[in-house]
Design an enzyme around this catalytic site. Structure first.
Site, PDB file in Angstrom:
ATOM      1  CB  ILE A  29      -0.964  -0.009   1.212  1.00 22.45           C
ATOM      2  CG1 ILE A  29      -2.085  -1.032   0.984  1.00 22.45           C
ATOM      3  CG2 ILE A  29      -1.566   1.384   1.452  1.00 22.45           C
ATOM      4  CD1 ILE A  29      -3.103  -1.135   2.104  1.00 22.45           C
ATOM      5  CB  SER A 153      -5.749   4.681  10.727  1.00 22.21           C
ATOM      6  OG  SER A 153      -6.352   4.225  11.893  1.00 22.21           O
ATOM      7  CE  LYS A 171      -2.946   0.007  11.583  1.00 25.07           C
ATOM      8  NZ  LYS A 171      -1.846   0.611  10.826  1.00 25.07           N
ATOM      9  CB  ILE A 200      -6.282  -2.882  -0.057  1.00 27.62           C
ATOM     10  CG1 ILE A 200      -6.882  -1.717   0.753  1.00 27.62           C
ATOM     11  CG2 ILE A 200      -5.643  -2.375  -1.357  1.00 27.62           C
ATOM     12  CD1 ILE A 200      -7.949  -0.888   0.058  1.00 27.62           C
TER      13      ILE A 200
END
Ligand code: COA
Length: 290
Positions: A29, A153, A171, A200
């Protein structure tokens, strides 16, 4: 005037002369977040625990735009002194830091009964303390350049997600840190926001953290009926660093296709998966030490 809104979504060169410092930048990511910024004009420093992996990723990202420069530094974000040195090295190389992405994270599925104190601490140290260390080490640069920070997060702490108590707690702390810093450093012109990615595709979150055989069910649980892409997260990143978000700070952008609203993030039957968690194969490797 209107014409400026009739162009492509993101303009080439919007990040010309900007320097981004990203922890976890070799990960799936965060790498894409950095790539987007580099393509749009920025130079970058990526920080990761594994030297070879980080340097290789930096060299590859650097290929994305003629004349850009990307360096990879090997740092464990739990080591504040090492982060200070990485910031100093970045300033030596590029003269400044404008943007910071706190993306370094650790994660594994573990039910609470088998999660050791050290395992909990490891994740809180990497995710939360590591984010603090990163901003702390870069604070002078951020204030000097009226910089912007993005924390990566999650949505795990919006309600109780089983097998993720360690990550959810870390988080939640990151969100709190972001909000407090937005208030405290706002008067210096520094902005702080969080991006909370959902599922994701192509990430460890899907390949390693999603229990076996659950991919299709997990996809159907996303209201938009697809997993996110790394570009979805990168697009939110570009927005939050761009002047288009200049009045947005202390906010969180959730990039999850509304997945968390379904309240079924682990895609496993409840409470059976909890009661049978010994059988699921993600108990702590160190049960004996508990
Ligand atoms: N389930 C339960 N406990 C685990 C675990 C798992 N899958 N993996 C690690 N732990 C525990 C260890 O047993 C240890 O606790 P102990 O001392 O009581 O035995 C503690 O966590 C620290 O583990 P260690 O591997 O020594 O820590 P580390 O600081 O080197 O790395 C992580 C911590 C989280 C990064 C490591 O577990 C890891 O590599 N995870 C996978 C990669 C990853 O998280 N990538 C991030 C993308 S989401």
């Amino acid at each position: 005037m209107t014409a400026t809104y009739l162009t492509s979504v993101f303009q080439p060169g919007i990040f010309d002369n900007k320097i981004v410092f990203c922890t976890g930048g070799a990960g799936t990511i965060c790498r894409r977040q950095v790539e987007a910024l580099v393509i749009l004009g920025a130079n970058a420093v990526i920080v990761g625990r594994k030297k070879e992996v980080t340097e290789k990723a930096a060299a590859e990202i650097q290929q994305l735009r003629n004349g850009c420069k990307v360096i990879g530094l090997s740092v464990d974000v739990r080591d504040y002194k090492a982060l200070q040195e990485a910031v100093a090295r970045s300033v030596e190389e590029f003269g400044k830091i404008d943007y910071v992405i706190c993306g370094a994270a650790g994660n594994f599925l573990a039910d609470f009964r088998h999660l050791s104190s050290n395992a909990f601490k490891s994740v809180v140290d990497i995710d939360l303390l590591g984010s603090y260390n990163t901003v702390k080490a870069a604070q002078d640069q951020l204030i000097q350049n009226k910089g912007t920070v993005i924390f990566v997060s999650a949505t795990l702490h919006y309600y109780g997600v089983p097998f993720q108590s360690h990550v959810g707690a870390a988080k939640a702390g990151i969100d709190a840190l972001s909000n407090a810093l937005a208030v405290e450093l706002g008067p210096f012109g520094v902005r702080f926001n969080c991006i909370a990615p959902g599922p994701i595709d192509g990430t460890e979150g899907i390949s390693r953290l999603l229990p076996k055989g659950m991919k299709e069910r997990a996809r159907k649980l996303v209201p938009l009926q697809r997993f996110g892409t790394i570009d979805d997260v990168a697009n939110a990143t570009v927005f939050l660093f761009s002047p288009a978000s200049s009045f947005i700070t202390g906010a969180t952008i959730v990039v999850d296709g509304a997945a968390w609203h379904t309240g079924q993030q682990i895609a496993l039957p409840y409470p059976e998966s909890i009661l049978d968690s010994d059988e699921l194969g993600f108990a702590s490797p160190s049960k004996s030490k508990l």
